[in-house]
Scaffold this motif. Sequence first.
Motif, PDB file in Angstrom:
ATOM      1  N   GLU A  47      -8.903   3.303   1.117  1.00 41.13           N
ATOM      2  CA  GLU A  47     -10.416   2.798   1.344  1.00 41.13           C
ATOM      3  C   GLU A  47     -11.158   3.578   2.363  1.00 41.13           C
ATOM      4  OE1 GLU A  47      -7.948  -0.423   0.077  1.00 41.13           O
ATOM      5  OE2 GLU A  47      -7.412   1.127   1.297  1.00 41.13           O
ATOM      6  N   LYS A  48     -10.549   4.443   2.717  1.00 42.11           N
ATOM      7  CA  LYS A  48     -11.301   5.543   3.834  1.00 42.11           C
ATOM      8  C   LYS A  48     -12.098   6.578   3.039  1.00 42.11           C
ATOM      9  CE  LYS A  48      -9.591   7.820   7.245  1.00 42.11           C
ATOM     10  NZ  LYS A  48      -8.741   8.545   8.144  1.00 42.11           N
ATOM     11  N   LYS A  49     -11.745   6.574   1.734  1.00 40.38           N
ATOM     12  CA  LYS A  49     -12.477   7.529   0.839  1.00 40.38           C
ATOM     13  C   LYS A  49     -13.321   6.966  -0.059  1.00 40.38           C
ATOM     14  CE  LYS A  49      -9.474  10.628   2.276  1.00 40.38           C
ATOM     15  NZ  LYS A  49      -9.998  11.363   3.397  1.00 40.38           N
ATOM     16  N   PRO A  50     -14.090   7.658  -0.604  1.00 39.52           N
ATOM     17  CA  PRO A  50     -15.317   7.040  -1.523  1.00 39.52           C
ATOM     18  C   PRO A  50     -14.540   6.471  -2.859  1.00 39.52           C
ATOM     19  CG  PRO A  50     -15.511   9.689  -1.340  1.00 39.52           C
ATOM     20  CD  PRO A  50     -14.392   9.423  -0.642  1.00 39.52           C
ATOM     21  N   LEU A  51     -13.341   6.376  -2.758  1.00 39.45           N
ATOM     22  CA  LEU A  51     -12.335   5.882  -3.859  1.00 39.45           C
ATOM     23  C   LEU A  51     -12.015   4.490  -3.608  1.00 39.45           C
ATOM     24  CD1 LEU A  51     -10.213   9.042  -4.128  1.00 39.45           C
ATOM     25  CD2 LEU A  51     -12.215   8.539  -5.680  1.00 39.45           C
ATOM     26  N   ALA A  52     -12.589   3.791  -2.539  1.00 36.61           N
ATOM     27  CA  ALA A  52     -12.218   2.642  -1.986  1.00 36.61           C
ATOM     28  C   ALA A  52     -11.818   1.508  -3.220  1.00 36.61           C
ATOM     29  CB  ALA A  52     -13.147   1.809  -1.302  1.00 36.61           C
ATOM     30  N   MET A  53     -12.537   1.583  -4.443  1.00 38.31           N
ATOM     31  CA  MET A  53     -12.124   0.623  -5.381  1.00 38.31           C
ATOM     32  C   MET A  53     -10.956   0.860  -6.522  1.00 38.31           C
ATOM     33  SD  MET A  53     -14.149  -1.686  -4.110  1.00 38.31           S
ATOM     34  CE  MET A  53     -13.767  -3.044  -5.279  1.00 38.31           C
ATOM     35  N   TYR A  54     -10.686   2.488  -6.398  1.00 40.93           N
ATOM     36  CA  TYR A  54      -9.538   2.763  -6.914  1.00 40.93           C
ATOM     37  C   TYR A  54      -8.096   2.511  -6.354  1.00 40.93           C
ATOM     38  CZ  TYR A  54      -6.847   6.037  -9.787  1.00 40.93           C
ATOM     39  OH  TYR A  54      -5.848   6.651 -10.595  1.00 40.93           O
ATOM     40  N   HIS A  55      -7.314   1.308  -6.937  1.00 37.70           N
ATOM     41  CA  HIS A  55      -6.134   1.173  -6.368  1.00 37.70           C
ATOM     42  C   HIS A  55      -6.185   0.758  -5.031  1.00 37.70           C
ATOM     43  CE1 HIS A  55      -3.964   2.121 -10.135  1.00 37.70           C
ATOM     44  NE2 HIS A  55      -4.557   3.010 -10.060  1.00 37.70           N
ATOM     45  N   PRO A  56      -7.261  -0.376  -4.700  1.00 35.70           N
ATOM     46  CA  PRO A  56      -7.206  -0.765  -3.330  1.00 35.70           C
ATOM     47  C   PRO A  56      -5.946  -1.229  -2.653  1.00 35.70           C
ATOM     48  CG  PRO A  56      -8.807  -2.171  -4.606  1.00 35.70           C
ATOM     49  CD  PRO A  56      -7.741  -1.321  -5.573  1.00 35.70           C
ATOM     50  N   GLY A  57      -5.833  -0.901  -1.419  1.00 31.64           N
ATOM     51  CA  GLY A  57      -4.442  -1.133  -0.803  1.00 31.64           C
ATOM     52  C   GLY A  57      -3.333   0.051  -0.878  1.00 31.64           C
ATOM     53  N   SER A  58      -3.665   0.940  -1.725  1.00 32.83           N
ATOM     54  CA  SER A  58      -2.867   2.273  -1.909  1.00 32.83           C
ATOM     55  C   SER A  58      -3.227   3.443  -0.809  1.00 32.83           C
ATOM     56  CB  SER A  58      -2.795   2.802  -3.359  1.00 32.83           C
ATOM     57  OG  SER A  58      -4.073   3.288  -3.600  1.00 32.83           O
ATOM     58  N   MET A  59      -2.217   4.193  -0.855  1.00 30.75           N
ATOM     59  CA  MET A  59      -2.782   5.539   0.216  1.00 30.75           C
ATOM     60  C   MET A  59      -3.057   6.625  -0.676  1.00 30.75           C
ATOM     61  SD  MET A  59      -1.920   3.859   2.999  1.00 30.75           S
ATOM     62  CE  MET A  59      -1.486   4.776   4.370  1.00 30.75           C
ATOM     63  N   ILE A  60      -3.494   7.670  -0.024  1.00 29.82           N
ATOM     64  CA  ILE A  60      -3.622   9.188  -0.722  1.00 29.82           C
ATOM     65  C   ILE A  60      -3.574  10.025   0.242  1.00 29.82           C
ATOM     66  CG2 ILE A  60      -6.397   9.031  -0.010  1.00 29.82           C
ATOM     67  CD1 ILE A  60      -6.831  10.217  -2.744  1.00 29.82           C
ATOM     68  N   LEU A  61      -2.948  11.215  -0.121  1.00 32.15           N
ATOM     69  CA  LEU A  61      -2.582  12.370   0.840  1.00 32.15           C
ATOM     70  C   LEU A  61      -4.281  13.031   0.983  1.00 32.15           C
ATOM     71  CD1 LEU A  61      -0.871  14.262   2.519  1.00 32.15           C
ATOM     72  CD2 LEU A  61      -0.146  15.207   0.120  1.00 32.15           C
ATOM     73  N   SER A  62      -4.466  13.023   2.243  1.00 34.20           N
ATOM     74  CA  SER A  62      -5.810  13.783   2.488  1.00 34.20           C
ATOM     75  C   SER A  62      -5.415  15.157   3.204  1.00 34.20           C
ATOM     76  CB  SER A  62      -6.494  13.233   3.614  1.00 34.20           C
ATOM     77  OG  SER A  62      -7.012  11.870   3.080  1.00 34.20           O
ATOM     78  N   VAL A  63      -6.172  16.241   2.688  1.00 32.19           N
ATOM     79  CA  VAL A  63      -5.744  17.474   3.042  1.00 32.19           C
ATOM     80  C   VAL A  63      -6.890  18.291   3.210  1.00 32.19           C
ATOM     81  CG1 VAL A  63      -4.393  19.762   2.464  1.00 32.19           C
ATOM     82  CG2 VAL A  63      -3.592  17.666   1.649  1.00 32.19           C
ATOM     83  N   GLY A  64      -6.984  19.215   4.294  1.00 33.39           N
ATOM     84  CA  GLY A  64      -8.072  19.886   4.762  1.00 33.39           C
ATOM     85  C   GLY A  64      -7.795  21.391   5.143  1.00 33.39           C
TER      86      GLY A  64
END
Length: 137
Positions: A47-64
């Motif tokens: 939900e922190k990403k502009p992908l909030a509606m893609y598998h809500p409640g899941s996690m994503i590895l954010s790398v910078g």
Amino acid sequence: MKCETCFRQCELKEGQTGLCMARKNSGNVIMDRNYGKITSAALDPIEKKPLAMYHPGSMILSVGSYGCNLRCPCQNHLIAQNDLDDRCESVTPAQLVDKALALKPYGNIGIAFTKPSKAHGFNRGTNKYQNIYILTH
């Protein structure tokens, strides 16, 4: 030599680094200084990403990584707008995809990058490995 990665179109002399700090003229070739160099990584709610509606409640590895052609005071400016080359962890696209796959039990199968235009070569590499995984598993 002109760097044509972004709208700034920096004119770089031999050895000079662009405003973004991610591109450098080396031997009259514009090189990615931050290829495979990670300055921050976190497992974030989708939900922190502009992908909030893609598998809500899941996690994503954010790398910078470092490198930004803007000078705004965004939440990532301390990472993106500073030359952190000597403080980076180096990874290959395959290693990063393996890390994301290891985190799959948390709902993660993707990787989100900060400032994609500053890491497009590395992004293409991770996409290649992700697609191989998806096609073969």
